[in-house]
Write an enzyme that holds these catalytic residues in place. Structure first.
Site, short mmCIF file in Angstrom:
data_model
loop_
_atom_site.label_atom_id
_atom_site.label_comp_id
_atom_site.label_asym_id
_atom_site.label_seq_id
_atom_site.Cartn_x
_atom_site.Cartn_y
_atom_site.Cartn_z
N CYS A 1 0.85 -1.20 0.00
CA CYS A 1 0.00 0.00 0.00
C CYS A 1 0.89 1.25 0.00
CB CYS A 1 -0.98 -0.04 1.17
SG CYS A 1 -2.33 1.18 1.02
N HIS B 1 -3.84 -4.70 -1.10
CA HIS B 1 -3.61 -5.34 0.19
C HIS B 1 -3.65 -6.85 0.02
CE1 HIS B 1 -3.83 -1.83 2.90
NE2 HIS B 1 -4.58 -1.32 1.94
N GLU C 1 -3.04 -9.08 2.17
CA GLU C 1 -3.61 -9.69 3.38
C GLU C 1 -5.13 -9.64 3.40
OE1 GLU C 1 -3.34 -5.33 4.46
OE2 GLU C 1 -2.24 -6.75 3.21
#
Length: 213
Positions: free
Chosen positions: A82, A193, A195
């Site tokens: 990010c 992202h 994750e």
């Protein structure tokens, strides 16, 4: 064998650490200790929010010089996430202009606020949600991830790299083509992202854990 997630007060640290723990056997530590970061096998630089704040906090934590050294040495895998991707560029136009780490030549630009989609519907900024990623170059972190896979984004600014060789993935939003995966040597960075990107994101993190540049 340790993965150091750099803690400078900004970023989705615990979600990133948990995702890394899920995909690999290496120990994951969230740390701002320079010795722990230097001694780690791999390093992750997350980031979210305003890039001016991220750069300021990195300096306040006295970690900017260490990050620059890690990038220059290139002796261990390094992943930016990010704003951690944006910080690797030369400069961001956010807040009237912010100097970044200048690892990769290029700038960070704001999405236009008057964009519309093919049906004439206004596109929102920040760009938030799932978007297709086009892989522009082969890279070990793309292994096992289909071309055109979708990842999760939350951002108002995007990277525009100067050198095509540094760009490994793009996405299109409105009339902008954002360079959402960039890197060089042992460094790879993404705007999305991983994750939060379900199986594709976990696969990318698993590839990072196995990567031996």
């Amino acid at each position: 064998m340790t993965i150091a997630v750099i803690d400078y007060g900004m970023g989705n640290l615990h979600s990133v650490a948990k995702a890394l723990e899920h995909v690999g056997e290496e120990r994951v530590t969230i740390t701002r200790d320079p010795r722990a970061i230097k001694g780690a096998t791999r390093v992750v630089l997350p980031g979210q929010g305003a890039i001016r704040d991220c750069m300021s906090e990195l300096e306040r934590a006295e970690l900017k010089g260490l990050v620059n050294t890690l990038l220059a040495d290139g002796d261990k895998p390094f992943l930016g996430i990010c704003v951690g991707q944006q910080m690797l560029m030369t400069r961001s136009e956010e807040n009237g202009g912010v100097r970044c780490l200048n690892y990769l030549p290029g700038s960070v630009k704001h999405f236009a606020t008057d964009m519309t989609d093919a049906d004439g519907q206004r596109l929102k900024v920040p760009h938030m949600g799932w978007n297709r990623v086009d892989q522009t170059h082969m890279h070990p972190l793309w292994e096992g991830i289909p071309a055109g896979e979708r990842f999760y984004f939350v951002h108002s600014y995007f990277v525009a790299a100067e050198q095509h060789a540094d760009v490994f993935g793009t996405t299109t939003y409105g009339h902008h083509t954002a360079h959402i995966a960039t890197g060089r040597d042992a460094v790879f960075a993404v705007q999305f992202h991983p994750e939060k990107s379900a199986a594709a994101g976990l696969k990318l993190l698993a590839n990072f854990v196995e990567w031996s540049p």
